[in-house]
Each structure stands twice: as C-alpha cells, then as structure tokens.
Design a protein around this motif. Structure first.
Motif, PDB file in Angstrom:
ATOM      1  N   ASP A   1     -23.985  58.768 -36.107  1.00  0.00           N
ATOM      2  CA  ASP A   1     -25.044  57.970 -35.501  1.00  0.00           C
ATOM      3  C   ASP A   1     -25.130  56.575 -36.113  1.00  0.00           C
ATOM      4  N   SER A   2     -25.647  55.626 -35.336  1.00  0.00           N
ATOM      5  CA  SER A   2     -25.846  54.276 -35.866  1.00  0.00           C
ATOM      6  C   SER A   2     -27.016  54.294 -36.840  1.00  0.00           C
ATOM      7  N   PHE A   3     -27.111  53.245 -37.652  1.00  0.00           N
ATOM      8  CA  PHE A   3     -28.195  53.155 -38.630  1.00  0.00           C
ATOM      9  C   PHE A   3     -29.549  53.214 -37.914  1.00  0.00           C
ATOM     10  N   PHE A   4     -29.626  52.502 -36.792  1.00  0.00           N
ATOM     11  CA  PHE A   4     -30.877  52.458 -36.022  1.00  0.00           C
ATOM     12  C   PHE A   4     -31.294  53.860 -35.569  1.00  0.00           C
ATOM     13  N   LYS A   5     -30.325  54.612 -35.010  1.00  0.00           N
ATOM     14  CA  LYS A   5     -30.640  55.947 -34.490  1.00  0.00           C
ATOM     15  C   LYS A   5     -31.027  56.898 -35.618  1.00  0.00           C
ATOM     16  N   LYS A   6     -30.296  56.754 -36.746  1.00  0.00           N
ATOM     17  CA  LYS A   6     -30.582  57.617 -37.889  1.00  0.00           C
ATOM     18  C   LYS A   6     -32.012  57.425 -38.367  1.00  0.00           C
ATOM     19  N   THR A   7     -32.402  56.131 -38.562  1.00  0.00           N
ATOM     20  CA  THR A   7     -33.744  55.881 -39.113  1.00  0.00           C
ATOM     21  C   THR A   7     -34.834  56.236 -38.115  1.00  0.00           C
ATOM     22  N   THR A   8     -34.620  55.869 -36.825  1.00  0.00           N
ATOM     23  CA  THR A   8     -35.682  56.181 -35.860  1.00  0.00           C
ATOM     24  C   THR A   8     -35.819  57.701 -35.703  1.00  0.00           C
ATOM     25  N   ALA A   9     -34.684  58.421 -35.720  1.00  0.00           N
ATOM     26  CA  ALA A   9     -34.758  59.882 -35.590  1.00  0.00           C
ATOM     27  C   ALA A   9     -35.519  60.464 -36.772  1.00  0.00           C
ATOM     28  N   MET A  10     -35.216  59.949 -37.977  1.00  0.00           N
ATOM     29  CA  MET A  10     -35.879  60.471 -39.160  1.00  0.00           C
ATOM     30  C   MET A  10     -37.391  60.214 -39.082  1.00  0.00           C
ATOM     31  N   MET A  11     -37.750  58.995 -38.637  1.00  0.00           N
ATOM     32  CA  MET A  11     -39.171  58.673 -38.505  1.00  0.00           C
ATOM     33  C   MET A  11     -39.844  59.587 -37.495  1.00  0.00           C
ATOM     34  N   PHE A  12     -39.142  59.835 -36.388  1.00  0.00           N
ATOM     35  CA  PHE A  12     -39.716  60.692 -35.338  1.00  0.00           C
ATOM     36  C   PHE A  12     -40.034  62.092 -35.885  1.00  0.00           C
ATOM     37  N   TYR A  13     -39.061  62.682 -36.593  1.00  0.00           N
ATOM     38  CA  TYR A  13     -39.280  64.042 -37.106  1.00  0.00           C
ATOM     39  C   TYR A  13     -40.388  64.059 -38.155  1.00  0.00           C
ATOM     40  N   LYS A  14     -40.477  62.996 -38.955  1.00  0.00           N
ATOM     41  CA  LYS A  14     -41.546  62.903 -39.963  1.00  0.00           C
ATOM     42  C   LYS A  14     -42.912  62.860 -39.272  1.00  0.00           C
ATOM     43  N   VAL A  15     -43.017  61.974 -38.247  1.00  0.00           N
ATOM     44  CA  VAL A  15     -44.293  61.841 -37.539  1.00  0.00           C
ATOM     45  C   VAL A  15     -44.666  63.162 -36.873  1.00  0.00           C
ATOM     46  N   MET A  16     -43.691  63.784 -36.205  1.00  0.00           N
ATOM     47  CA  MET A  16     -43.962  65.060 -35.530  1.00  0.00           C
ATOM     48  C   MET A  16     -44.461  66.097 -36.533  1.00  0.00           C
ATOM     49  N   ASN A  17     -43.835  66.108 -37.695  1.00  0.00           N
ATOM     50  CA  ASN A  17     -44.210  67.051 -38.733  1.00  0.00           C
ATOM     51  C   ASN A  17     -45.634  66.827 -39.200  1.00  0.00           C
ATOM     52  N   LEU A  18     -45.962  65.540 -39.422  1.00  0.00           N
ATOM     53  CA  LEU A  18     -47.314  65.185 -39.854  1.00  0.00           C
ATOM     54  C   LEU A  18     -48.344  65.577 -38.805  1.00  0.00           C
ATOM     55  N   LEU A  19     -47.926  65.504 -37.534  1.00  0.00           N
ATOM     56  CA  LEU A  19     -48.854  65.802 -36.456  1.00  0.00           C
ATOM     57  C   LEU A  19     -48.946  67.300 -36.173  1.00  0.00           C
ATOM     58  N   GLY A  20     -48.260  68.071 -36.990  1.00  0.00           N
ATOM     59  CA  GLY A  20     -48.397  69.517 -36.861  1.00  0.00           C
ATOM     60  C   GLY A  20     -47.384  70.164 -35.931  1.00  0.00           C
ATOM     61  N   VAL A  21     -46.453  69.378 -35.358  1.00  0.00           N
ATOM     62  CA  VAL A  21     -45.420  69.983 -34.518  1.00  0.00           C
ATOM     63  C   VAL A  21     -44.181  70.119 -35.389  1.00  0.00           C
ATOM     64  N   LYS A  22     -44.005  71.283 -35.978  1.00  0.00           N
ATOM     65  CA  LYS A  22     -42.967  71.417 -36.998  1.00  0.00           C
ATOM     66  C   LYS A  22     -41.617  71.771 -36.382  1.00  0.00           C
ATOM     67  N   ILE A  23     -41.083  70.873 -35.553  1.00  0.00           N
ATOM     68  CA  ILE A  23     -39.760  71.142 -34.989  1.00  0.00           C
ATOM     69  C   ILE A  23     -38.715  70.864 -36.061  1.00  0.00           C
ATOM     70  N   PRO A  24     -37.645  71.669 -36.069  1.00  0.00           N
ATOM     71  CA  PRO A  24     -36.646  71.458 -37.109  1.00  0.00           C
ATOM     72  C   PRO A  24     -35.987  70.098 -36.969  1.00  0.00           C
ATOM     73  N   PRO A  25     -35.846  69.329 -38.060  1.00  0.00           N
ATOM     74  CA  PRO A  25     -35.181  68.036 -37.954  1.00  0.00           C
ATOM     75  C   PRO A  25     -33.696  68.207 -37.658  1.00  0.00           C
ATOM     76  N   ASN A  26     -33.099  67.167 -37.138  1.00  0.00           N
ATOM     77  CA  ASN A  26     -31.664  67.178 -36.838  1.00  0.00           C
ATOM     78  C   ASN A  26     -31.236  68.294 -35.899  1.00  0.00           C
ATOM     79  N   HIS A  27     -32.162  68.655 -34.991  1.00  0.00           N
ATOM     80  CA  HIS A  27     -31.781  69.634 -33.972  1.00  0.00           C
ATOM     81  C   HIS A  27     -31.674  68.867 -32.672  1.00  0.00           C
TER      82      HIS A  27
END
Ligand code: UDP
Ligand code: MG
Length: 323
Positions: free
Chosen positions: A144-170
C-alpha cells in the motif's frame, strides 16, 4: 447450535470486478485450478463455483466473464450491474447470488488476487471446525501507499474508539457460512458496511493471516473519494458515538460559558474593572465557530445516512445473470 458441516461443502468464490478486463483471465485460470485441486483433494463439492460480479465496468470485463461462463458454466457464474455501485455492493450482490444459486459457504476475494488465494484452504478448515465467519488478516501493508497505510490505520483506530471493534487489516477477504448469508439477507439497509456487519452479527469468527501480493495488472480501482466515503459510511452506519460526543461537548461548553459569564459580571460589578478580553473574545469566537460547523458536519453525515436509507431504494439493479 453448531450445524453439522458437510464433508465436502459447496463453495462459492465471489469476485467483485470493476474494469478488470486485463487481469481477469489470469484470475479465473488461477481460481479454476485451485477449485479443481480442492475438488480432487476432496475438500469441496464438485459443483463449487466462482461468482464474478461486473460492477458496471466500462471495459470488456463482462465479455471475459461471459466467455469463461460459456466454456465452463458449472464452475463460472456471473452477474452484471446496470451501473457502477462500488465494491461493497458488488461483494454483497455476489454473496446474495451465491445464496440463491446455492452454496454452503462463500469466500470473497479481489479480482486482482492481491490476497493469497491459498489461504482458502485454511479458511475451509476453520469453517469445517465450526466457524461461521473466517476473516483474512493481512500480514503487512507493504504493497500500500503511505497515504493508504496511514488513513487505513486512522480509520481502524477511530472505529475502535467508537466501539466498533472490527479487526484491523482485514480487507473484505473472508469466508462466510450459509447461516451468515441467511442473516445478511435480513439486513435490508441500502448502504451496508460489510466489515461492520459481519462483526456485529456475533457469529463464531476465526482469523487467518495471509500475505499480500502487489497488483499484477492495471491499477487500483479505488479513488480517494471512494475510500473516504467507505470510511464515513462505516462509521456512521455502525456507531452513534460521534453524536454523543457532540452532546457532551455542547454540555461542557454551556458550563464553560456560565463560568465565564459569572467571572465577567464579578469583574465588572464587584471589582469595577472592565475586562480587557479582546483576544479572549476573538479566540472563543473562532473556536466555537469552527466547532459548530464541525458538529453540524457530523450531524449532516447522519442525516444523509437517514435520508438515503429512508428512501429504501434497491441496493443495486442487475442487468444480466449467468447461472
Ligand atoms: N472494485 C469494484 N468496484 C469499484 C472499485 C473496485 O468492484 O467501484 C473491485 C475491484 O475490481 C477489485 C476490488 O474491488 O476486485 C478491490 O479493488 P482494488 O484492487 O482496486 O483496491 P485496492 O486493492 O487498491 O484496495
Ligand atoms: Mg487490489
């Protein structure tokens, strides 16, 4: 209750395809070889098949699917959208089609086969051991590009904080059982975020690691806007916590303003000084102006979600089906 698993389940492999004319023949060949190998080894039923979904491609994707279907109607099925609806709906259509055609379990995989198709062997083992959902987890994001990597990581972090514990990198590489497909049918919302859905239903889930390859043909079919829309839909359709945060922020702001008001009155009437406060006023104005527009934006996202769901339009319209 654990259903008895068939010894040789009928497997459907769902592939969403958008402008994949170039790489699709090689993908079909690889997957057909894999299906034959699994049939010979007695892992799956003889009538297992690939279900390709043409997501309104503008190139010859549908011609490729039709050609392969004509050559091998038992193992290659296809549906064609009337227009481009996006990857989530393409996967959903493939899963729904598989349920209608009949299958014991279905695996969704990208048309560029960036996900290692051999992980399907492990998916099947987990399924036979009782898992209803098996999620593929990427070992890394090197492709993945740097942009996609960071935005994906941010997305999973936010989702996790919001209580939707979807597995990251799925990415949507997963096996789902017939039971999960039947439940999916009952979720009628138009814009369903599949990762959130399969997590929320609470069926027995297993995880399998797989390696990511780089794309052999063509370029990524996801635009930055599409990724952004997918992330926002994922958040707003599975969590209302942003709305609660707004309410809490509003409450804190009221308390803060009351304190500030009391202080001003005290300084003016008791201490008899006129507070200088120009900077304070400007900062507060800018801060609350920004905050209000941001909060309105979040509320707007939810209203948009309600608006598009309340219309209850069909998820997608099929143009053609090859069974
Ligand atoms: N895809 C789709 N509709 C779209 C965009 C993508 O069906 O509007 C499909 C695409 O053909 C591929 C999968 O979704 O099979 C993943 O897309 P891609 O490989 O371009 O995404 P990336 O791997 O770059 O995230
Ligand atoms: Mg890809």
């Amino acid at each position: 209750m654990l259903e008895k698993r068939p010894e040789k389940p009928r497997l459907s492999i769902v592939i969403p395809c958008y402008n994949e004319e170039q790489g699709l023949p090689s993908t079909f060949d690889t997957l057909l070889k894999l299906i034959k190998e699994m049939i010979i080894k007695g892992k799956i039923a003889r009538d297992s098949y690939i279900c390709a979904v043409d997501d309104g491609s503008k190139d010859g994707t549908w011609e490729v699917i039709s050609k392969y279907h004509r050559k091998n109607p038992l193992h290659i099925k296809g549906v064609k959208f009337i227009r481009n609806y996006g990857n989530q709906k393409a996967i959903m259509a493939g899963l729904e089609e598989s349920r209608k055609v009949g299958c014991d379990c279905a695996v969704s995989i990208d048309a560029d086969l960036q996900q290692d198709e051999n992980a399907i062997f492990t998916f099947l083992e987990k399924y036979k051991a009782g898992a209803e959902i098996v999620c593929g987890i990427r070992t890394d994001r090197a492709t993945d590009s740097f942009f996609k990597k960071t935005t994906a990581m941010m997305f999973y972090k936010v989702m996790n904080l919001l209580g939707v514990k979807i597995p990251p990198n799925h990415s949507d590489y997963r096996l789902v059982s017939k039971k999960a497909l039947e439940i999916l049918e009952r979720y009628t919302e138009t814009h369903l975020f599949l990762r959130g859905f399969f997590h929320e239903v609470g069926l027995k889930t297993e995880y399998v690691k797989f390696n990511v390859k780089s794309r052999k043909f063509g370029t990524s079919k996801f635009s930055v806007y599409q990724l952004f829309a997918l992330a926002l839909n994922g958040i707003t359709s599975f969590s209302i916590i942003p709305l609660r945060i707004i309410a809490i922020l509003g409450f804190l702001t009221v308390i803060g303003s009351v304190c500030l008001g009391l202080e001003t009155v005290y300084e003016k009437y008791i201490l008899h000084i006129t507070p200088p406060g120009w900077a304070t006023v400007v900062i507060l104005l800018a801060l609350f102006g920004g905050l209000q527009i941001f909060c309105l934006g979040i509320i707007g996202e939810y209203i948009g979600q309600v608006y598009s769901e309340v219309k209850a339009r069909p998820r997608y319209i099929l143009d053609e089906e090859l069974r």
